[in-house]
Design an enzyme around this catalytic site. Structure first.
Site, PDB file in Angstrom:
ATOM      1  N   ASP A 122      29.984  87.888  27.374  1.00 56.90           N
ATOM      2  CA  ASP A 122      28.955  88.088  26.238  1.00 56.90           C
ATOM      3  C   ASP A 122      27.941  89.059  26.381  1.00 56.90           C
ATOM      4  OD1 ASP A 122      28.440  85.938  24.205  1.00 56.90           O
ATOM      5  OD2 ASP A 122      26.461  86.324  25.056  1.00 56.90           O
ATOM      6  N   ASN A 130      20.537  93.061  16.011  1.00 55.57           N
ATOM      7  CA  ASN A 130      20.529  92.563  14.793  1.00 55.57           C
ATOM      8  C   ASN A 130      19.244  92.482  14.006  1.00 55.57           C
ATOM      9  OD1 ASN A 130      23.358  92.701  14.326  1.00 55.57           O
ATOM     10  ND2 ASN A 130      23.706  90.701  15.198  1.00 55.57           N
ATOM     11  N   HIS A 135      22.022  94.748  10.653  1.00 59.23           N
ATOM     12  CA  HIS A 135      23.275  94.242  11.052  1.00 59.23           C
ATOM     13  C   HIS A 135      24.361  95.502  11.170  1.00 59.23           C
ATOM     14  CE1 HIS A 135      22.915  89.690  11.151  1.00 59.23           C
ATOM     15  NE2 HIS A 135      21.950  89.958  10.236  1.00 59.23           N
ATOM     16  N   ASP A 139      26.756  95.970  14.173  1.00 60.08           N
ATOM     17  CA  ASP A 139      28.131  96.216  14.039  1.00 60.08           C
ATOM     18  C   ASP A 139      28.568  97.519  14.947  1.00 60.08           C
ATOM     19  OD1 ASP A 139      28.580  94.112  12.263  1.00 60.08           O
ATOM     20  OD2 ASP A 139      28.723  95.252  10.593  1.00 60.08           O
ATOM     21  N   GLU A 165      29.476  88.258  19.543  1.00 62.26           N
ATOM     22  CA  GLU A 165      29.303  89.213  20.644  1.00 62.26           C
ATOM     23  C   GLU A 165      30.109  88.637  21.761  1.00 62.26           C
ATOM     24  OE1 GLU A 165      25.558  86.295  20.667  1.00 62.26           O
ATOM     25  OE2 GLU A 165      26.996  87.362  19.226  1.00 62.26           O
TER      26      GLU A 165
END
Length: 249
Positions: A122, A130, A135, A139, A165
């Site tokens: 994680d 973000n 965002h 990405d 994630e």
């Protein structure tokens, strides 16, 4: 569709085409001959009829079958593309959760062949990326993390994106290393590599770390139980300060 599958499909279509055209010619010739069996027809007319009995299917059958073969070929390609889409994460290009779970279930059934090491990964504080950079940058960060994890994983490993994630890593090793520290060391190389390689974007530098929760399957353990233990180890890695590899009890 891979090369071997394409070759088999082409070979099957060609053989089927030969059978279709050949069968059409034979059927046309036989039917024409039967229509002249009473012997009253002129031999020249019989010869001409037999000529066209061969010519017409030779002209029509390949065209008709060619169209059918093209449709079949497109269907195979479409099916192969759908299979890839169904098992691939669109953003990162890694196997998705469905593909990873199917792979894990198959490997667990063959657990006697090797020792599996499973880790849930994680990204730490990913929401901050973000929130602070947007965002689109998020990405890019996910793609970057996926590439680093994939490239730094040992040969023969599987790296997948489970969602958001969260990633997963599957290592295979010799049975003698089941209780050793080598799996943690291999995963720690991946963890360190991600921490050492920031993502450079127009808005600045994005540094990422990740927490790893590692579990080795117990004899006869179900996949759900393995996932829970790895998730519990991941939770402890987060609670202990993040950016570390923690092994399940």
């Amino acid at each position: 569709m891979n090369g071997m599958s394409e070759a088999k499909t082409i070979r099957r279509l060609v053989l089927t085409g030969l059978l279709v055209v050949g069968g059409s010619v034979i059927a046309s010739v036989v039917c024409t001959h039967i229509s002249f069996m009473d012997g009253s027809a002129n031999p020249i007319f019989y010869r001409d009829a037999m000529f066209f009995a061969v010519l017409i299917p030779l002209l029509i059958a390949p065209v008709a079958y060619g169209y059918i073969a093209w449709l079949t070929w497109r269907l195979h390609h479409t099916y192969a593309e759908l299979e890839v889409m169904a098992h691939t994460d669109a953003l990162t290009g890694l196997p998705n959760r469905r593909a990873f779970v199917e792979d894990m279930e198959g490997r667990l059934r063959r657990a006697e062949d090797n020792v599996l090491v499973f880790a849930m990964v994680d990204l730490d504080h990913f929401k901050r990326i973000n929130d602070s950079m947007g965002h689109a940058t998020g990405d890019l960060a996910l793609r970057h993390a996926a590439e680093v994890l994939r490239d730094s994983a040992p040969a023969g490993s599987v790296v997948a994106r489970l969602g958001g994630e969260e990633f997963a890593v599957l290592l295979a090793q010799a049975p003698g290393n089941a209780c050793g520290t080598e799996p943690e060391a291999r995963l720690d190389v991946m963890r360190q590599r991600l921490a050492d390689l920031p993502l450079i974007v127009p808005g600045g530098v994005v540094r990422m770390t990740a927490s790893f929760g590692m579990a080795v399957p117990l004899p006869g353990e179900a996949l759900d139980s393995l996932l829970r233990r790895a998730d519990s180890a991941l939770y402890r890695a987060k609670a202990d300060g993040r950016n570390r590899v923690t092994r399940a009890a």
